[in-house]
Scaffold this active site. Structure first.
Site, PDB file in Angstrom:
ATOM      1  N   CYS A 101       5.014  -7.654   7.122  1.00 65.14           N
ATOM      2  CA  CYS A 101       6.030  -7.172   7.933  1.00 65.14           C
ATOM      3  C   CYS A 101       6.198  -8.247   9.059  1.00 65.14           C
ATOM      4  O   CYS A 101       5.240  -8.892   9.570  1.00 65.14           O
ATOM      5  CB  CYS A 101       5.310  -6.019   8.890  1.00 65.14           C
ATOM      6  SG  CYS A 101       6.135  -5.230  10.184  1.00 65.14           S
TER       7      CYS A 101
ATOM      8  N   CYS B 100       2.687   8.211   2.429  1.00 63.38           N
ATOM      9  CA  CYS B 100       2.895   7.243   3.313  1.00 63.38           C
ATOM     10  C   CYS B 100       3.371   6.013   2.533  1.00 63.38           C
ATOM     11  O   CYS B 100       2.728   5.475   1.829  1.00 63.38           O
ATOM     12  CB  CYS B 100       1.808   6.911   4.181  1.00 63.38           C
ATOM     13  SG  CYS B 100       2.057   5.464   5.524  1.00 63.38           S
TER      14      CYS B 100
ATOM     15  N   GLU C 156       0.852  -1.369  -0.011  1.00 64.83           N
ATOM     16  CA  GLU C 156      -0.101  -0.015  -0.097  1.00 64.83           C
ATOM     17  C   GLU C 156       0.931   1.090  -0.046  1.00 64.83           C
ATOM     18  O   GLU C 156       2.046   1.299   0.605  1.00 64.83           O
ATOM     19  CB  GLU C 156      -0.922   0.169   1.270  1.00 64.83           C
ATOM     20  CG  GLU C 156      -1.951  -0.882   1.322  1.00 64.83           C
ATOM     21  CD  GLU C 156      -2.615  -0.928   2.569  1.00 64.83           C
ATOM     22  OE1 GLU C 156      -3.612  -1.656   2.845  1.00 64.83           O
ATOM     23  OE2 GLU C 156      -2.273  -0.308   3.517  1.00 64.83           O
TER      24      GLU C 156
ATOM     25  N   CYS D 201       3.248  -6.724  15.318  1.00 59.75           N
ATOM     26  CA  CYS D 201       2.478  -6.226  16.279  1.00 59.75           C
ATOM     27  C   CYS D 201       1.099  -6.618  16.173  1.00 59.75           C
ATOM     28  O   CYS D 201       0.222  -6.174  15.379  1.00 59.75           O
ATOM     29  CB  CYS D 201       2.769  -4.630  16.415  1.00 59.75           C
ATOM     30  SG  CYS D 201       4.352  -4.020  16.014  1.00 59.75           S
TER      31      CYS D 201
ATOM     32  N   CYS E 293      -1.882  -4.448  14.392  1.00 56.44           N
ATOM     33  CA  CYS E 293      -1.654  -3.988  13.163  1.00 56.44           C
ATOM     34  C   CYS E 293      -2.077  -4.711  12.153  1.00 56.44           C
ATOM     35  O   CYS E 293      -1.871  -6.017  11.960  1.00 56.44           O
ATOM     36  CB  CYS E 293      -0.292  -3.714  12.855  1.00 56.44           C
ATOM     37  SG  CYS E 293       0.414  -3.150  11.252  1.00 56.44           S
TER      38      CYS E 293
ATOM     39  N   CYS F  48      -2.688   1.086   8.423  1.00 57.30           N
ATOM     40  CA  CYS F  48      -1.785   0.155   7.718  1.00 57.30           C
ATOM     41  C   CYS F  48      -2.066  -1.122   7.224  1.00 57.30           C
ATOM     42  O   CYS F  48      -2.274  -1.784   8.152  1.00 57.30           O
ATOM     43  CB  CYS F  48      -0.534   0.498   8.353  1.00 57.30           C
ATOM     44  SG  CYS F  48       0.736  -0.173   7.313  1.00 57.30           S
TER      45      CYS F  48
END
Length: 353
Positions: A113, A106, A93, A117, A120, A337
């Site tokens: 990732c 951004c 994105e 976390c 997220c 995100c």
């Protein structure tokens, strides 16, 4: 048959060498890059480049390797989130945010990732791969193309999209150098923010790069017990060591560090959390960004009420810290995100890493 190479996969010396092989002067490289920075949709639009050379470029290169597969708009057209498919099938994105005095992108540095976390959306899918330098730069060139059609220019970049930038360190640093190149987008490193969840060795390395970017720490908790849960890499790089490394970056570069704090109702928005944050950042060159949580499905977290946000901001200010509540953009556009990626991928088979 293999697709032509993306033009931005070549460095300046490599493109100049290609031009020399095709009996074209080196200054044509600057012309090509200038057209890319203007948002040229293809080589045929590069009017001051000879037609024979444009045709040769068309045969051997692509303007971009990114293929847009979904676009989401919000804030009356001020926020545009695009999901791009990469060569090989992974997706990332990029979000363009328009303000009265600037336009910010951004940008993503990884497909997925690896940090994990729990609040997220990006971490809900398997990690794909690191982005290459040109794939990062292409996101900015695409944003410039989008904004050029509106008589706007891209002015700021934040590495706060999908991925942990410091885990793709060399591509991120090289992309910053390319983005700031006066022959390409000419975005000052001082207008570029590089975030990290806490890879201390890379923070120390970044301090020696002579790139005055703003370092942003995805903090979210000021005590190890809680941060171990919210940002699992804290188990390897504890929070006080992280803040010491960030202050070392500030001391060496003179750049104030930004500490990001996603506010999770009843989790990290209490007076205790504010006092712990004050103690952690006391006498540090720091600014705190409070980010109201954008709800993500299948997580136990929720956004705080506005009154709670105001109260927490006051608690943090009482500790003597500079605090901003970040403008939350695009709530109706898969704002957090990874959310557009999640929605589109939900009905597609994920690409294996």
């Amino acid at each position: 048959m293999d697709s032509p190479r993306p033009i931005l996969s070549l460095s300046a010396p490599e493109l100049e060498a290609w031009l020399e092989q095709h009996e074209a002067p080196a200054y044509r490289r600057k012309q090509v890059w200038t057209w890319l920075a203007r948002g040229a949709p293809g080589f045929s639009a590069m009017r001051d480049v000879p037609k024979a050379l444009r045709d040769q470029l068309e045969r051997e290169f692509r303007i971009t390797s990114l293929h847009p597969i979904a676009v989401s708009q919000a804030d009356h057209g001020l926020t545009t989130k695009t999901l791009f498919e990469l060569d090989g099938g992974h997706s990332v994105e990029a979000v363009v945010m328009r303000y009265a005095d600037r336009a910010t992108l951004c940008i993503s540095s990884q497909a997925g990732c690896p940090i994990g976390c729990p609040f997220c959306a990006t971490g809900k899918f398997p990690f794909g791969r690191n982005l290459k330098t040109h794939e990062i730069v292409e996101q900015a060139v695409d944003a410039e193309r989008l904004l050029a059609a509106e008589a706007r220019r891209l002015s700021h970049i934040v590495f706060m999209g999908m991925g942990e930038p410091m885990a793709n360190y060399h591509a991120v640093v090289e992309s910053v150098r390319r983005l700031s190149d006066p022959d390409l987008l000419a975005i000052s490193p001082r207008r570029i923010v590089v975030s990290t969840s806490g890879l201390i060795p890379r923070i120390e390395e970044l301090a020696g790069e002579n790139l005055p970017v703003t370092l942003a720490i995805s903090l979210h908790a000021a005590r190890d017990e809680l941060r171990d849960v919210l940002v699992p890499i804290n188990r390897k790089y504890p929070v006080r060591d992280l803040v010491d490394a960030a202050q070392g970056y500030a001391d060496k570069t003179g750049r104030r560090v930004s500490y990001e704090w996603v506010m999770l109702a009843g989790v990290n928005d209490t007076e205790r959390d504010a006092k712990e944050l004050g103690g952690l950042l006391k006498r540090k060159l720091a600014h705190v960004n409070l980010i109201p949580f954008n709800p993500v499905e299948d997580t136990p977290y929720r956004a705080p009420e506005r009154a709670s946000i105001r109260a927490f901001k006051a608690f943090v200010e009482a500790q003597g810290l500079n605090v901003t509540v970040r403008d939350t953009r695009g709530r109706e556009a898969d704002a957090a995100c990874g959310q557009l990626h999640e929605r589109v991928m939900r009905n597609r088979q994920p690409v294996e890493a």
